[in-house]
Enzyme design. Structure first.
Site, PDB file in Angstrom:
ATOM      1  N   ASP A   1     -60.425 -34.202 -32.299  1.00 38.65           N
ATOM      2  CA  ASP A   1     -60.258 -32.644 -32.006  1.00 38.65           C
ATOM      3  C   ASP A   1     -61.889 -32.072 -32.046  1.00 38.65           C
ATOM      4  O   ASP A   1     -62.406 -31.221 -31.347  1.00 38.65           O
ATOM      5  CB  ASP A   1     -59.500 -31.975 -32.790  1.00 38.65           C
ATOM      6  CG  ASP A   1     -59.469 -30.471 -32.750  1.00 38.65           C
ATOM      7  OD1 ASP A   1     -58.923 -30.022 -31.590  1.00 38.65           O
ATOM      8  OD2 ASP A   1     -59.740 -29.765 -33.652  1.00 38.65           O
TER       9      ASP A   1
ATOM     10  N   GLU B   1     -56.601 -36.757 -28.041  1.00 38.55           N
ATOM     11  CA  GLU B   1     -57.458 -36.477 -29.005  1.00 38.55           C
ATOM     12  C   GLU B   1     -57.851 -37.710 -29.897  1.00 38.55           C
ATOM     13  O   GLU B   1     -58.956 -38.168 -30.317  1.00 38.55           O
ATOM     14  CB  GLU B   1     -57.018 -35.399 -29.959  1.00 38.55           C
ATOM     15  CG  GLU B   1     -57.199 -34.165 -29.298  1.00 38.55           C
ATOM     16  CD  GLU B   1     -56.431 -32.976 -29.936  1.00 38.55           C
ATOM     17  OE1 GLU B   1     -57.188 -31.610 -29.854  1.00 38.55           O
ATOM     18  OE2 GLU B   1     -55.789 -33.009 -31.002  1.00 38.55           O
TER      19      GLU B   1
END
EC number: 3.1.26.3
Length: 224
Positions: A44, A116
């Protein structure tokens, strides 16, 4: 272990540490081996930087505000889900039997989190350059027209603004029907302005159906 060669070919990156790749693809529901939540956390942060950098160079005339909107669209659940779908990521995931039955391989949250985690794993093994290269390729594949800002467009807010400007009234949403079992319901909504129906749409949640209605109505009002 699943053969990941097709996935690695799609991202043009081949892991030296296959266990790291396996972890990136293991959802917390699987309960066997380490899951991908820590890699998701890392990915992320890495993707936030990489996407911001790519947009900075791709749109040299854009303001900070526009760049922020575009980045918010790309680094969203919807944005990462699209990138995950482009490499058929759901096919490779390790999930529980219950998630399998609940269409977990197609869930936006699971797909975006796995993407992610995958990029977090690439970063751990090879650094930013490979993540940057992969993301650039996938963005060009999924968004050939570079329409990133539409990802972050809140149609409910936008159609409300248009409705107020044209009719001095905000839209209302009504639930028409709901169907399916509790774990996989579908909702049908309509959008009304001054009692006139401007849109009808189905979604996996009431909010999803409302957003789809709002998008339809937004396009109609823009034309008017």
């Amino acid at each position: 272990m699943t053969d990941f060669k097709s996935l690695e070919k799609d991202i043009d990156y081949y892991f030296n540490d296959k266990q790291l790749l396996l972890q990136a693809l293991t959802h917390k529901s699987h309960k066997i081996g380490p899951d991908n939540e820590r890699l998701e956390f890392l990915g992320d942060a890495v993707l936030d930087l990489v996407v911001g950098e790519l947009l900075f160079y791709e749109f040299p005339q854009s303001t900070e505000g526009n760049l922020s909107k575009m980045r918010a669209g790309v680094v969203s659940e919807k944005g990462f889900m699209k990138l995950a779908q482009s490499i058929n990521l759901g096919h490779y995931l390790y999930i529980s039997q219950s998630e399998e039955q609940n269409q977990g391989r197609n869930k936006p949250s699971i797909l975006s989190n796995a993407f992610e985690a995958l990029m977090g794993a690439v970063y751990l093994e090879s650094g930013l350059e490979d993540v940057r290269r992969i993301v650039k390729i996938l963005l060009e594949k999924v968004y050939p027209n570079r329409d990133f800002q539409s990802l972050s467009l809140d149609y409910k807010t936008s159609v409300q603004e248009l409705s107020q400007a044209q009719f001095f009234e905000i839209p209302t949403y009504e639930l028409v029907s709901e169907s399916g079992p509790d774990h996989c319901k579908e909702f049908e909504m309509i959008l009304l302005i001054r009692g006139k129906q401007y849109a009808r749409a189905r979604g996996k949640s009431k909010k999803d159906a409302q957003q789809k209605c709002a998008q339809i109505a937004y396009e109609k009002l823009k034309k008017d």
